[in-house]
Design a protein around this motif. Structure first.
Motif, PDB file in Angstrom:
ATOM      1  N   ALA A 174       0.835  -1.206   0.000  1.00 24.38           N
ATOM      2  CA  ALA A 174       0.000   0.000   0.000  1.00 24.38           C
ATOM      3  C   ALA A 174       0.870   1.256   0.000  1.00 24.38           C
ATOM      4  O   ALA A 174       0.593   2.223  -0.721  1.00 24.38           O
ATOM      5  N   TRP A 175       1.940   1.249   0.797  1.00 25.20           N
ATOM      6  CA  TRP A 175       2.880   2.382   0.811  1.00 25.20           C
ATOM      7  C   TRP A 175       3.545   2.550  -0.550  1.00 25.20           C
ATOM      8  O   TRP A 175       3.726   3.671  -1.038  1.00 25.20           O
ATOM      9  N   ILE A 176       3.930   1.444  -1.174  1.00 29.61           N
ATOM     10  CA  ILE A 176       4.534   1.505  -2.505  1.00 29.61           C
ATOM     11  C   ILE A 176       3.599   2.241  -3.463  1.00 29.61           C
ATOM     12  O   ILE A 176       4.014   3.151  -4.183  1.00 29.61           O
ATOM     13  N   ASN A 177       2.352   1.854  -3.476  1.00 29.53           N
ATOM     14  CA  ASN A 177       1.392   2.485  -4.388  1.00 29.53           C
ATOM     15  C   ASN A 177       1.227   3.968  -4.105  1.00 29.53           C
ATOM     16  O   ASN A 177       1.179   4.783  -5.035  1.00 29.53           O
ATOM     17  N   ARG A 178       1.145   4.337  -2.840  1.00 29.19           N
ATOM     18  CA  ARG A 178       0.964   5.751  -2.478  1.00 29.19           C
ATOM     19  C   ARG A 178       2.197   6.576  -2.845  1.00 29.19           C
ATOM     20  O   ARG A 178       2.087   7.693  -3.364  1.00 29.19           O
TER      21      ARG A 178
END
Length: 157
Positions: free
Chosen positions: A72-76
């Motif tokens: 999720a952090w990667i995507n953000r």
């Protein structure tokens, strides 16, 4: 931020200029991704690694200790690079230099965008930003530093 000294805006901008690539192929994504995996394994870093070009995921690895939250952090963080054509750490640093934060002043949903270190633009000479390389799982300065280190090794090889 971690206790590491944060790079300045000019230092971050210089990294991006210096790490511009002559090309970036599918094989380059594999080489860079496996280099990041090796760095992370050597340090027992519980990270997830992602490389995307033109909206296509070319490489992804999740190492022991990483979690779905890292994805999720990667995507953000990736979305910040895609929107601003600059590293996620540089974008966040620019907002802080103005006396505010990305979350307060960008007018973007923090559930969708995160200007935290770890996402770096893949910039190709003559083409501009064509993708991203992202690490998530360490404090943001360490995520950023790992990506920069891998790109330095990649460009030297």
């Amino acid at each position: 931020m971690s206790t590491e000294t944060a790079p300045t805006i000019p230092e971050l901008e210089e990294q991006e200029r210096r790490l511009t690539l002559p090309h970036f192929t599918y094989d380059d994504a594999w080489t860079l991704g496996t280099l990041l995996v090796k760095l992370a394994r050597d340090r027992n870093a519980p990270v997830a690694i992602d490389i995307t070009r033109a909206g296509q995921q070319l490489f992804h690895a999740a190492l022991p200790g990483s979690t779905p939250d890292n994805d999720a952090w990667i995507n953000r963080k990736r979305r910040v690079v895609e929107r601003y054509a600059a590293s996620s750490l540089l974008v966040g640093t620019r907002f802080r230099a103005k006396g505010t934060t990305f979350e307060e002043s960008s007018r973007l949903d923090p559930d969708t965008y995160a200007a935290h270190g770890g996402a770096f633009p893949i910039t190709v000479e003559g083409a501009g930003v064509i993708g991203t390389v992202v690490v998530s799982g360490l404090p943001q300065l360490e995520d950023h530093a790992m990506v920069v280190e891998a790109l330095e090794h990649f460009t030297a090889g």
